[in-house]
Design an enzyme around this catalytic site. Sequence first.
Site, short mmCIF file in Angstrom:
data_model
loop_
_atom_site.label_atom_id
_atom_site.label_comp_id
_atom_site.label_asym_id
_atom_site.label_seq_id
_atom_site.Cartn_x
_atom_site.Cartn_y
_atom_site.Cartn_z
CG ASN A 1 -146.62 -55.79 18.50
OD1 ASN A 1 -147.70 -55.40 18.06
ND2 ASN A 1 -146.51 -56.82 19.33
CD1 TRP A 2 -146.54 -49.00 17.23
CD2 TRP A 2 -148.20 -48.08 16.03
NE1 TRP A 2 -146.02 -47.92 16.56
CE2 TRP A 2 -147.02 -47.34 15.81
CE3 TRP A 2 -149.36 -47.68 15.38
CZ2 TRP A 2 -146.98 -46.23 14.96
CZ3 TRP A 2 -149.34 -46.58 14.54
CH2 TRP A 2 -148.15 -45.86 14.34
CE LYS A 3 -146.90 -55.69 22.76
NZ LYS A 3 -146.50 -56.30 24.01
CG HIS B 1 -147.40 -61.09 20.42
ND1 HIS B 1 -147.75 -61.03 21.75
CD2 HIS B 1 -146.36 -60.23 20.26
CE1 HIS B 1 -146.96 -60.17 22.36
NE2 HIS B 1 -146.11 -59.67 21.49
CD GLU C 1 -149.06 -58.80 24.35
OE1 GLU C 1 -149.49 -58.22 23.35
OE2 GLU C 1 -148.10 -58.37 25.03
CD GLU D 1 -141.98 -60.56 20.99
OE1 GLU D 1 -141.59 -59.40 20.85
OE2 GLU D 1 -143.17 -60.88 21.10
N GLY E 1 -143.06 -56.25 28.09
CA GLY E 1 -143.79 -55.19 28.80
C GLY E 1 -143.47 -55.11 30.28
CB SER F 1 -138.25 -54.92 28.23
OG SER F 1 -139.44 -55.22 28.92
N GLY G 1 -142.27 -53.39 21.39
CA GLY G 1 -143.64 -53.04 21.78
C GLY G 1 -143.71 -51.61 22.27
N GLY G 2 -143.73 -51.45 23.60
CA GLY G 2 -143.93 -50.14 24.23
C GLY G 2 -143.08 -49.02 23.65
P1 PGA Z 1 -142.37 -54.75 24.76
O1 PGA Z 1 -143.23 -55.74 23.81
O2 PGA Z 1 -141.28 -54.18 23.90
O3 PGA Z 1 -143.36 -53.73 25.22
O4 PGA Z 1 -141.84 -55.59 25.86
C1 PGA Z 1 -142.61 -56.56 22.85
C2 PGA Z 1 -143.63 -57.38 22.13
O5 PGA Z 1 -144.57 -57.88 22.76
O6 PGA Z 1 -143.55 -57.58 20.90
#
Ligand code: PGA
Length: 242
Positions: A9-11, A96, A98, A165, A171, A204, A225-226
């Site tokens: 997930n590149w956000k 998500h 966010e 999640e 993150g 994470s 994500g990251g």
């Molecule tokens: P993260 O994000 O791996 O950076 O914690 C995961 C996500 O929000 O899908």
Amino acid sequence: MRKVIIAGNWKMHKTRAEALEMLQTFLNQLYETPEDREVVICAPFTTLDTLSKALHGTRVMLGAQNVHWDAEGAYTGEVSAPMLTELNVRYVVIGHSERRQYFGETDTTVNLRLKAAQKYGLIPILCVGESKQQRDVGEAEEVITEQLEEGLLGVDQDNLVIAYEPIWAIGTGETCGSEEANRITALIRSQLKNPEVPILYGGSVKPGNIDEIIAQPDIDGALVGGASLAPGDFTRIVNYQA
Ligand code: PGA
């Protein structure tokens, strides 16, 4: 046999040039990745067209990070399912945390988006999870149950992926313990009509913890994500050691 899915997930990261650069390195490293692992990149809308061309003929599937419930209309800033499928987008992240936290997404809008995605042949990745505060007061199970009940009303479970999640692990570098993640994943599965729905863990996920996470019996993959932004890290994650 449930499908194994590793989705990046590149956000809100990467211009088209940066996306292509990442992809070139990543694709060159994928030769060791077992074929039965579905590899997905959920990228920003602006990069989808470019990525769609670059991924043509490769094993990597393209995903988006949101989709509107109508096919078209006066919805400034939104993108519809037919706009995504035209670009060979196959998966879409929905709900998500966010989106829920910063953009007012509710279980009701999540539900509408899930149904629209399925109607047009996209596979939705529904995200659920509790905040730190909800966990601390013992409400994690209740929150997740409600997200599932309302989010999945009338949704086809033959064409669905769920990601657990925990918000406090996203993150932050603070991963949910793998056994606890498995416990919640099993709880999610117990509430589904279809036991074959793949359930991913997200929060994470890194090269250093993927092996342990994926070894859990109820966890079928990861939403990353990251660590999906760097080709080396994401390669190590898709090449997890079973
Ligand atoms: P993260 O994000 O791996 O950076 O914690 C995961 C996500 O929000 O899908």
